[in-house]
Design an enzyme around this catalytic site. Structure first.
Site, mmCIF file in Angstrom:
data_model
loop_
_atom_site.group_PDB
_atom_site.id
_atom_site.type_symbol
_atom_site.label_atom_id
_atom_site.label_comp_id
_atom_site.label_asym_id
_atom_site.label_seq_id
_atom_site.Cartn_x
_atom_site.Cartn_y
_atom_site.Cartn_z
ATOM 1 N N TYR A 1 -3.123 -0.754 10.281
ATOM 2 C CA TYR A 1 -3.089 -1.075 8.859
ATOM 3 C C TYR A 1 -1.758 -0.644 8.239
ATOM 4 O O TYR A 1 -1.085 -1.424 7.560
ATOM 5 C CB TYR A 1 -4.254 -0.384 8.152
ATOM 6 C CG TYR A 1 -4.271 -0.568 6.653
ATOM 7 C CD1 TYR A 1 -4.783 -1.723 6.073
ATOM 8 C CD2 TYR A 1 -3.786 0.433 5.804
ATOM 9 C CE1 TYR A 1 -4.804 -1.888 4.694
ATOM 10 C CE2 TYR A 1 -3.799 0.280 4.427
ATOM 11 C CZ TYR A 1 -4.314 -0.882 3.882
ATOM 12 O OH TYR A 1 -4.323 -1.031 2.519
ATOM 13 N N SER B 1 0.833 -1.202 0.000
ATOM 14 C CA SER B 1 0.000 0.000 0.000
ATOM 15 C C SER B 1 0.865 1.248 0.000
ATOM 16 O O SER B 1 2.022 1.219 0.477
ATOM 17 C CB SER B 1 -0.906 0.008 1.244
ATOM 18 O OG SER B 1 -1.547 1.262 1.400
#
Length: 681
Positions: free
Chosen positions: A571, A558
């Site tokens: 996350y 990400s």
């Protein structure tokens, strides 16, 4: 081809589909059928006699009119007068093109002469196991007379071609009472004046042979049971198969990478459990359709079912070297200056007692069909041995077909393989969003794909969208569970015979600030993405290393792995963990030619399981916008002002997995439409 339907064609297609739908009648893509009739010549307006015959390639069970070759009978029969003899009969195949009638249709096959020259309105040439059992029995001529009387005539072995067509035509003329013939070492041909009669005669030959074998076969056609060679239990043999597959795929792929298929069919296990299996396997297959797909003979592990993995692996590698030497010697014995180059010396079929059969080919369908053909061969051997003894065509004749100039020309006409052909991929979290898009793109580029997801039903639905099990399968996996990961990898190995590409995509996210994030939240996200990626990579690496074919591990990380944003500490931290796994594994696995790369997407809202599960709502709340506007919002904060879609990430995945980046490892590719704060440094 004529646009109007001809009744003879309609009857031919219906008969072909019925015959081809039942495996007792013929093997996949095996055999051919024909009909003769009249149709109007669009140039002269006169009616002309035509032959409609199944063309080269295709399958009887699914035959359509487009799969027929249509020829002028007068021109084809005139070829008899210009036939230069058996030494030059291959020239006649090219001449068939000058007999074609109309536009379109399939290319005429080598068996066209059999259909055109035989004086019958309808002809069927088939490869039934029962018929080939008689055709390969050492006393085939005597058995043919005993079983069928004068209604079926024995034809000595001859390679398919124009001369065989002449032979059968003469036999029919000299035996007006006959309804068909047994082609030595090959199959059957039957005929009739109507489509119904031809089909009835074909089925009568097949069923009569099968009934005679069933009634007169000795109790143990494959010899006495071998102690220690009985089939393992279902779970045990599949576990052993999965453990052996990386080694067996390496064996089958030494010259060229192959895709595999595993079968533990009862007939295979029975064959391997009896004393004569090594002798019979060494004799090889006989019907040309069989050995063109299975090679002249299989590699057979000569150890009992209880043999351990290490012992089996070591022996398989020894047998592989013996097999390669033997195959090279076979080629050298028979090749001449005009022979095509050797096409590879690795086995297409590997048999393991107590476990089953591993078959290989250029794609999953080819591998599966090769296994089906060897199962046909086992049935043939059972029938022939049950009545007398199995005597396939000799080695020289097998070579003449395997390295036939016409067969080589057919291979050369095949389209070039796609970029990812022969590659086997496992994609986690692939039932939706980025994972699904990646799986679809890999399949479109020629790979076969195991779609792994927590939700098995959705994984199977996603696989079905790609195609049948020859293209994709769905498997269940909880990537945080080591045993579940092991099972998913084993299912992939069993489905496709190996593994080349692993995409760590499974993930979830909870959008919370530091103070709101609980230890449970932290553990959940790290278990799925950090620990999950580790478990998948570790389990897959065992297979990749044993195969010795290199491979790729791809992490879908990400933008957040390098960018610090609000309310996503768990996350982002786990994504940073994944990003560093890429670097660590790239350094460690490079010696095995395994590349490890990553992709850093951002703002992929459409189709995303993560965004749909609450992450999107929380991110929208953080930014003070409506959830349905989140994708547009992300786009406006990028340099390119473009929304990032799952397909954009899939495109990057394909590029990283392609040969264009064959020398790249340890790389992270941003797919975020340009986020300056996430530029890699």
């Amino acid at each position: 081809m004529q646009t109007m339907t001809n009744p003879a064609v309609d009857a031919l297609i219906a008969r072909s589909n019925r015959l081809g739908a039942d495996p007792k009648n013929t093997n996949y893509a095996g055999g051919n059928t024909s009909a003769k009739g009249t149709d109007r010549d669009p140039v002269t307006g006169e009616y002309v006699e035509l032959l409609w015959v199944k063309g080269s390639g295709g399958d009887l069970g699914t035959l359509k009119e487009s799969g027929l070759a249509t020829l002028r009978l007068d021109r084809m029969r005139a070829m008899v007068d210009t036939y230069p003899g058996v030494e030059r009969e291959d020239e006649m195949v090219a001449a068939f093109d000058y007999c074609l009638h109309g536009k379109g249709g399939a290319a005429p096959s080598i068996d066209t002469a059999m259909h055109g020259l035989v004086d019958a309105a309808h002809v069927d040439h088939l490869h039934p196991d029962s018929g080939i059992a008689i055709a390969t029995a050492v006393d085939g001529p005597e058995l043919t007379q005993k079983i069928f009387g004068d209604k079926v005539v024995w034809v000595p072995w001859r390679r398919p071609g124009f001369q065989l067509g002449l032979d059968i035509a003469e036999i029919k003329e000299q035996n007006p009472q006959a309804v068909g013939c047994i082609l030595g070492g090959h199959g059957i041909t039957a005929w009739g004046e109507t489509s119904e009669e031809s089909e009835r005669n074909s089925l009568w030959i097949i069923d009569t042979a099968a009934a005679y074998i069933a009634e007169h076969s000795k109790p143990e056609p494959f010899g006495a049971p071998l102690e220690g060679y009985a089939p393992l239990g279902h779970a045990e043999r599949r576990a052993k198969a999965a453990a052996l597959i990386p080694t067996i795929r390496a064996i089958a792929s030494a010259d060229k990478p192959q895709v595999g298929h595993f079968s533990d069919d009862e007939a295979v296990l029975e064959f391997l459990a009896h004393a004569e299996h090594l002798r019979l396997a060494a004799l090889g297959t006989s019907c040309p359709d069989h050995f063109l797909r299975t090679k002249v003979k299989p590699l057979v592990l000569d150890l009992p079912a209880e043999a351990g993995i290490e012992e089996s692996v070591a022996r398989l590698k020894e047998l592989h070297e013996e097999y390669r030497r033997d195959y090279q010697a076979y080629y050298d014995r028979h090749a001449d200056a005009d022979s095509p180059a050797i096409r590879g010396a690795d086995p297409a079929i590997v048999l393991v007692p107590g476990v089953g059969m591993f078959s290989f080919g250029k794609d999953k369908q080819t591998a599966r069909v090769a296994g089906e053909f060897y199962l046909n061969a086992i049935n043939v051997m059972r029938g022939a041995e049950g009545l007398s003894s199995y005597a396939p065509i000799d080695e020289r004749e097998k070579f003449r077909i395997e390295y036939w100039a016409l067969e080589e020309a057919k291979l050369q006409r095949m389209p070039q393989p796609k970029e990812l052909a022969t590659r086997i991929a496992l994609v986690t979290g692939a039932a939706s969003g980025i994972g699904k898009a990646i799986a679809q793109r890999l399949a479109a580029e020629g790979a076969v794909v195991a779609i792994a997801d927590l939700d098995l039903q959705k994984a199977q639905e996603a696989a079905a969208e790609i195609g049948g099990p020859d293209q994709a399968v769905g498997v269940a996996v909880d990537v945080s569970d080591e045993s579940a990961v092991q099972q998913a990898v084993e299912e992939t190995l069993l489905a496709f015979g190996g593994l080349d590409i692993v995409v760590n995509n499974a993930g979830l996210s909870l959008s919370k600030s530091l103070l709101e994030t609980t230890a449970k939240d932290w553990d959940l996200q790290h278990d799925v993405m950090a620990k999950g990626s580790f478990l998948v990579s570790k389990t897959a690496a065992n297979a990749l290393i044993e195969q010795g074919l290199g491979g790729d591990i791809l992490y879908i990380s990400s933008k957040n792995s390098v960018f610090a944003g609000p309310n996503n500490i768990a996350y982002s931290a786990t994504k940073a963990d994944q990003a560093h796994q890429v670097r660590l594994l790239a350094a460690e696995l490079g010696e095995h030619q395994i590349r490890v790369n990553g992709i850093n997407p951002d703002g992929v809202v459409q189709g995303s399981g993560i965004f749909a599960s609450g992450w999107g709502a929380n991110r929208a709340k953080t930014y003070g916008i409506a959830e349905e506007d989140l994708g547009k919002f992300y786009a406006q904060r990028t340099i390119l002002k473009r929304e990032v879609l799952p397909e954009n990430v899939a495109n990057a995945a394909f590029v990283l997995l392609s040969q264009d980046l064959s020398h790249t490892t340890g790389l992270h590719v941003p797919v975020d439409a340009g986020v300056a704060a996430a530029f890699l440094r």
